[in-house]
Write a protein that holds these residues in place. Sequence first.
Motif, PDB file in Angstrom:
ATOM      1  N   THR A  21      43.888  33.026  41.112  1.00 43.91           N
ATOM      2  CA  THR A  21      43.141  34.220  41.496  1.00 43.91           C
ATOM      3  C   THR A  21      43.809  34.879  42.679  1.00 43.91           C
ATOM      4  N   PRO A  22      44.027  36.174  42.625  1.00 44.23           N
ATOM      5  CA  PRO A  22      44.648  36.844  43.762  1.00 44.23           C
ATOM      6  C   PRO A  22      43.692  36.894  44.947  1.00 44.23           C
ATOM      7  N   ALA A  23      44.230  37.059  46.121  1.00 49.36           N
ATOM      8  CA  ALA A  23      43.416  37.080  47.331  1.00 49.36           C
ATOM      9  C   ALA A  23      42.585  38.350  47.429  1.00 49.36           C
ATOM     10  N   THR A  24      42.960  39.416  46.729  1.00 44.21           N
ATOM     11  CA  THR A  24      42.236  40.675  46.821  1.00 44.21           C
ATOM     12  C   THR A  24      41.071  40.768  45.843  1.00 44.21           C
ATOM     13  N   ALA A  25      40.933  39.795  44.943  1.00 44.46           N
ATOM     14  CA  ALA A  25      39.847  39.860  43.958  1.00 44.46           C
ATOM     15  C   ALA A  25      38.519  39.614  44.659  1.00 44.46           C
ATOM     16  N   LEU A  29      30.750  42.164  40.580  1.00 42.57           N
ATOM     17  CA  LEU A  29      29.935  43.378  40.635  1.00 42.57           C
ATOM     18  C   LEU A  29      30.450  44.399  41.645  1.00 42.57           C
ATOM     19  N   GLU A  30      31.461  44.030  42.403  1.00 47.60           N
ATOM     20  CA  GLU A  30      31.966  44.931  43.422  1.00 47.60           C
ATOM     21  C   GLU A  30      32.538  46.205  42.823  1.00 47.60           C
ATOM     22  N   ALA A  35      31.978  52.083  41.721  1.00 47.43           N
ATOM     23  CA  ALA A  35      32.122  53.154  40.731  1.00 47.43           C
ATOM     24  C   ALA A  35      30.791  53.868  40.531  1.00 47.43           C
ATOM     25  N   THR A  36      30.314  54.530  41.555  1.00 39.92           N
ATOM     26  CA  THR A  36      29.069  55.281  41.449  1.00 39.92           C
ATOM     27  C   THR A  36      29.389  56.714  41.075  1.00 39.92           C
TER      28      THR A  36
END
Length: 128
Positions: A21-25, A29-30, A35-36
């Motif tokens: 898993t990358p550190a930026t993930a 739900l983020e 994406a509003t």
Amino acid sequence: MASLAFPDPARRVDSGVASSTPATAGHPLEARLKATDSRAAKLHDIRLQYGSALAMRIASEESMACEVGRLPGLPSSGVMLETVRGRDETLGFSDVLNLPHEAPEAARASLHDQTERLYGISGGEKFI
């Protein structure tokens, strides 16, 4: 002479625990929360400027306008919803092109058949 540098730690603090898993993930739900649509952003701005009462009133008016409908078989034009959203004075491609009555489709059931199906009247045997 020996160097006085600190040794490298076994694991870096700023790197991820698992290498897959990358550190930026972030949280799953983020991305959905970021994406509003512009409507939610406008309601948030109204809530900050004028208070939550106006934002709730605008949201409730929009939800009531979405629920307005006609009898089954008669398509709703959505004029009330367009008026509430402020799009009643603009003319776009969706207003002129791709109208439902111009679509090459087979004939639909009549208004009476759709109403009988809605209220569960049809389906029984017909006696003369």
